[in-house]
Design an enzyme around this catalytic site. Structure first.
Site, PDB file in Angstrom:
ATOM      1  N   ARG A   2     110.781  60.527  53.207  1.00  0.00           N
ATOM      2  CA  ARG A   2     111.446  59.859  54.263  1.00  0.00           C
ATOM      3  C   ARG A   2     110.673  58.529  53.948  1.00  0.00           C
ATOM      4  O   ARG A   2     110.240  58.257  53.131  1.00  0.00           O
ATOM      5  CB  ARG A   2     110.080  59.908  55.281  1.00  0.00           C
ATOM      6  CG  ARG A   2     110.286  61.510  55.169  1.00  0.00           C
ATOM      7  CD  ARG A   2     111.262  62.024  55.995  1.00  0.00           C
ATOM      8  NE  ARG A   2     110.858  63.596  56.932  1.00  0.00           N
ATOM      9  CZ  ARG A   2     111.608  64.320  57.103  1.00  0.00           C
ATOM     10  NH1 ARG A   2     112.611  64.104  56.173  1.00  0.00           N
ATOM     11  NH2 ARG A   2     110.999  65.006  57.794  1.00  0.00           N
ATOM     12  N   SER A 290     120.783  65.237  59.630  1.00  0.00           N
ATOM     13  CA  SER A 290     120.184  65.152  57.942  1.00  0.00           C
ATOM     14  C   SER A 290     119.385  65.139  57.623  1.00  0.00           C
ATOM     15  O   SER A 290     118.088  64.420  58.951  1.00  0.00           O
ATOM     16  CB  SER A 290     120.931  64.005  58.097  1.00  0.00           C
ATOM     17  OG  SER A 290     120.594  62.633  58.323  1.00  0.00           O
ATOM     18  N   ASP A 291     118.258  64.833  56.762  1.00  0.00           N
ATOM     19  CA  ASP A 291     116.925  64.444  56.772  1.00  0.00           C
ATOM     20  C   ASP A 291     117.373  62.626  56.646  1.00  0.00           C
ATOM     21  O   ASP A 291     118.212  62.759  56.332  1.00  0.00           O
ATOM     22  CB  ASP A 291     116.647  64.986  55.024  1.00  0.00           C
ATOM     23  CG  ASP A 291     115.217  65.109  54.643  1.00  0.00           C
ATOM     24  OD1 ASP A 291     114.280  64.471  54.994  1.00  0.00           O
ATOM     25  OD2 ASP A 291     114.949  65.861  53.606  1.00  0.00           O
ATOM     26  N   CYS A 292     116.087  62.382  55.890  1.00  0.00           N
ATOM     27  CA  CYS A 292     116.063  61.069  56.750  1.00  0.00           C
ATOM     28  C   CYS A 292     116.994  60.237  55.481  1.00  0.00           C
ATOM     29  O   CYS A 292     116.520  60.490  54.336  1.00  0.00           O
ATOM     30  CB  CYS A 292     114.660  60.601  57.095  1.00  0.00           C
ATOM     31  SG  CYS A 292     114.078  61.254  58.564  1.00  0.00           S
TER      32      CYS A 292
END
Length: 773
Positions: A2, A290-292
């Site tokens: 992240r 979405s992934d971060c």
């Protein structure tokens, strides 16, 4: 996840977090408050109106700018409509976590029950346990939401395939087998989301990271720049299987696309993966996130688009609904101005988000008047929840070796036990990553001390074990004790997100410590391995002084109690390995970047996982011993199965070759569901749980893989001296099919083998001679 961009941090400063504090009258603000005359007349607040109509009413009241600011994880408040700000990002991988900003511990909610890490829970092979854990986690999540310190959208579970043993995030997954991962995903998701009436959700789960995501940072290649080159066969047969099970079987409310590219396209901007597959073929009833910072990554790191506006437009048009990150908030309006996107595209994405919130009851008025509204601090860290964490840890432990039946230990004979190793008094290490604040800890040392007198020596200053200064004291302790328990392994400094391993050996001088202590010990030596990924402990297998080896994974808050219960025979171990344990030499010739599952004899590539790799192993997939003995007998099973084409295909032979038939053209009715009955007998001295692993092997010859693959499993408890009959469901379309090089699933004709324990059973598959019109 992240990495957090500076732009995102700036946006956070201006977001209204109305939903995350107590209101003046002692309750958390909520949308559609009937006491507010302003909102009473809104159609989107009427619970007796269909969800889709409520969603369209709400969208119709929003400005374009408001719509756009609802497409990111830190969604804004809209005071004029009585709507609170909402943080979408919360995590609940194996308990409510504080990794995401949506959940805060403190005050009335200082902690939450922390279950074993997922790779450990998977070792139980117990679907009902996974579902039960999900129900408990969602109880605690709802309680925290009611208290204003948590969200209702949880970006868990991680169902990626544990393809390479070095992957730092393998600990978060259910292991290397796609069927195991898929069944875990569906069971846990159903537990989290609830199985109540209608379209309602208790919390909204999210299966991640779609797809072929299993490299974080290896050999200077990171997940933000990695292009996974995957064949259609491997995508359909391996990487997508758990996600398909999540959507079709688990009815998950969300899927997260990953950072990496697949065959040259970022997953979050690939319409084939998102709109065509997840929402089209699998019919996702929910949102895609979405992934971060993935949208930012595909532009700024992967340079897939020339402008940020193109990155936003490509992602939304591909099927993305929500951005964990700032890009959609900042650049969507520009994309519309530049005619790369339309406001209707935004409306479609927003409808998917609002529909999930409606299903969660976030627009139904006072939460206390609705299901789960009475959950609060009293429902978190309850004795029952903590007992389940203990039971999960017991079921997850895998006995790898037990020479001379040295385990279980006896408090009468082993009155003094030396407890040695860098993980021997572990606390936070036991809960792995993506964990929250545990209700409390029982360390291995504390657990063993409840049974016998202990002598404790760390042996190493830390898990890296860079020096031998403490070895002498450890050897002395072992020489004075009646038995020695070495608690070794890894922690998050060795394997973690953004941290893949270089090899499979124990860190630093841990191996030397184990060997020296074993040599000095006067009693039996037990090696306990606390780690997520596998380690090469062939040295210990070959050491005659080390009689027992036990893998405990990351066993959660009650890990020490569970370990001691297993060591002293109060609990009979029944876990099985959810991944292959390879020798260190394996990874020296296998790049992490090679995504192929099958071996390539021309290049010497050995293949991956038990399905395709046939070289030497330390311990195989599915391995696990017990303190008792189980035998299997085939009680009843069919020997033939006939395939019939669907009516639409009855007039053509194009779907059938002389070797196989496409599954999509087979009448996959219940007639093809085959009941295999196995008698499991416990012939040993202790009650115990036994897991039947059911493997299928297609006919030999032709282009089909001749390796066996897991098609099902069943955990059964059998008292000593008793017998239990187990029905194993095998469906021809699901379990006898294979995927060809084009990614098409087919059922080969001929003799299939079912392997169930030590039982081998043949099934003859053929096409029906006549097809009735």
């Amino acid at each position: 996840m992240r990495k957090r961009s500076l732009l995102f941090l700036l946006l956070l400063l201006v977001v209204t977090f109305n939903g995350l504090f107590w209101a003046s009258e002692g309750r958390v603000p909520f949308a559609c408050d009937p006491k507010h005359g302003m909102t009473r007349g809104f159609k989107f607040c009427r619970v007796n109106v269909a969800v889709h109509a409520r969603v369209q009413d709400l969208i119709g009241r929003l400005t374009l700018q408001e719509k756009i600011r609802l497409l990111v994880n830190n969604a804004i408040a809209i005071p004029r409509l009585g709507i609170q700000g909402y943080e979408w990002w919360s995590e609940a991988l194996h308990g409510v976590s504080n990794v995401g900003p949506g959940t805060k511990f403190g005050g009335a909610f200082p902690a939450a029950t922390s279950f074993p890490q997922v790779i450990s829970i998977a070792a139980s092979f117990n679907q009902s346990l996974w579902n039960q854990i999900g129900r408990v986690v969602s109880d605690e999540a709802r309680a925290m939401y009611n208290g204003g310190v948590g969200g209702l959208t949880y970006w868990s579970p991680n169902v990626n395939i544990f393809r390479d043993p070095r992957w730092g995030r393998g600990q978060e997954t259910p292991g290397e087998d796609p069927v195991l991962a898929g069944k875990y995903a569906a069971s846990y998701v159903r537990g989290l989301q609830g199985e109540g009436a209608g379209n309602r959700l208790k919390v909204a789960a999210c299966c991640k990271h779609y797809t072929a995501y299993d490299l974080d940072n290896w050999n200077r290649i990171d997940r933000f720049h990695f292009n996974a080159r995957v064949s259609k066969q491997d995508l359909e047969e391996t990487y997508n299987v758990p996600f398909k099970a999540c959507v079709l079987d688990g009815k998950v409310a969300s899927v997260m696309c990953s950072y990496n590219q697949v065959n040259g396209k970022p997953t979050c901007a690939d319409p084939d993966l998102l709109r065509s597959t997840i929402r089209g073929q699998w019919r996702l009833n929910g949102y895609i996130v979405s992934d971060c910072d993935s949208v930012q990554v595909l532009h700024e790191s992967q340079h897939y688009t020339k402008t940020p506006e193109e990155a936003v437009a490509n992602s939304i048009k591909a099927g993305l609904d929500l951005d964990c990150g700032p890009y959609l908030a900042v650049y969507t309006e520009g994309a519309i101005r530049n005619k790369l996107l339309t406001e209707n595209d935004v409306n479609l994405a927003l409808a998917n988000l609002l529909t999930v919130q409606m299903r969660l009851g976030m627009y139904d008025g006072d939460p206390s008047a609705h299901p789960y509204g009475n959950l609060g601090p009293k429902d978190v860290c309850t004795p029952a929840h903590q007992e389940l964490a203990l039971e999960a840890a017991r079921q997850s432990m895998v006995l790898l070796q037990n020479n001379r039946n040295s385990l279980p230990l006896s408090p009468a004979r082993h009155r003094t036990v030396a407890v040695i190793g860098p993980n021997s008094d572990a606390t936070v290490t036991m809960i792995g990553n993506y964990a929250g604040v545990a209700c409390g800890y029982t360390t291995p040392l504390q657990g063993i001390t409840r049974y016998v007198r202990t002598i404790h020596e760390a042996g190493c200053a830390d898990i890296a074990c860079g020096g031998n200064q403490l070895f002498g004291a450890a050897e002395g302790a072992a020489s004075r004790a009646d038995a020695t328990v070495l608690v070794m392994g890894l922690d998050q400094s060795i394997e973690a997100e953004a941290r893949d391993r270089d090899g499979l050996l124990l860190p630093g001088l841990q191996q030397e410590l184990v060997s020296r202590v074993a040599k000095a010990s006067k009693g039996p030596v037990v090696l306990v391995l606390m780690c997520g990924g596998p380690v090469d402990v062939l040295f210990a297998q070959n050491d005659p002084k080390i009689s027992a080896i036990l893998w405990v994974g990351y066993p959660g808050q009650a890990g020490g109690t569970a370990l001691a219960d297993v060591l002293f025979g109060v609990s009979n171990p029944g876990g099985r390995l959810p991944m292959t344990w390879y020798p260190h030499a394996y990874v020296t010739k296998v790049p992490m970047t090679t995504m192929d599952m099958r071996p390539n004899p021309a290049t010497g590539y050995p293949g991956r996982t038990y399905r395709f790799y046939k070289g030497p192993v330390v311990f195989p997939f599915g391995h696990g011993l017990s303190y008792t003995r189980f035998t299997h007998t085939l009680a009843q099973a069919p020997t033939e199965v006939s395939l019939a084409r669907l009516q639409a295909q009855a007039l053509t032979n194009s779907t059938t070759s002389n070797r196989a038939m496409k599954v999509s053209h087979v009448d996959c009715s219940k007639a093809l569901e085959l009941g295999i009955h196995i008698d499991v007998k416990n012939e040993g001295p202790m009650d115990g749980a036994h897991t039947l692993l059911v493997f299928s092997k297609p006919p030999s010859g032709g282009r089909w893989s001749e390796t066996k693959h897991l098609v099902g499993f069943h955990r059964v408890h059998v008292p000593s001296g008793s017998k239990q009959r187990v029905k194993v469901g095998v469906h021809a379309c699901d379990h006898l099919s294979v995927v060809d090089e084009s990614g098409i699933r087919r059922i080969p004709f001929g003799e299939h083998e079912l392997h169930i324990g030590d039982v081998r059973h043949s099934l003859s598959v053929q096409a029906m001679e006549e097809i009735k019109s």
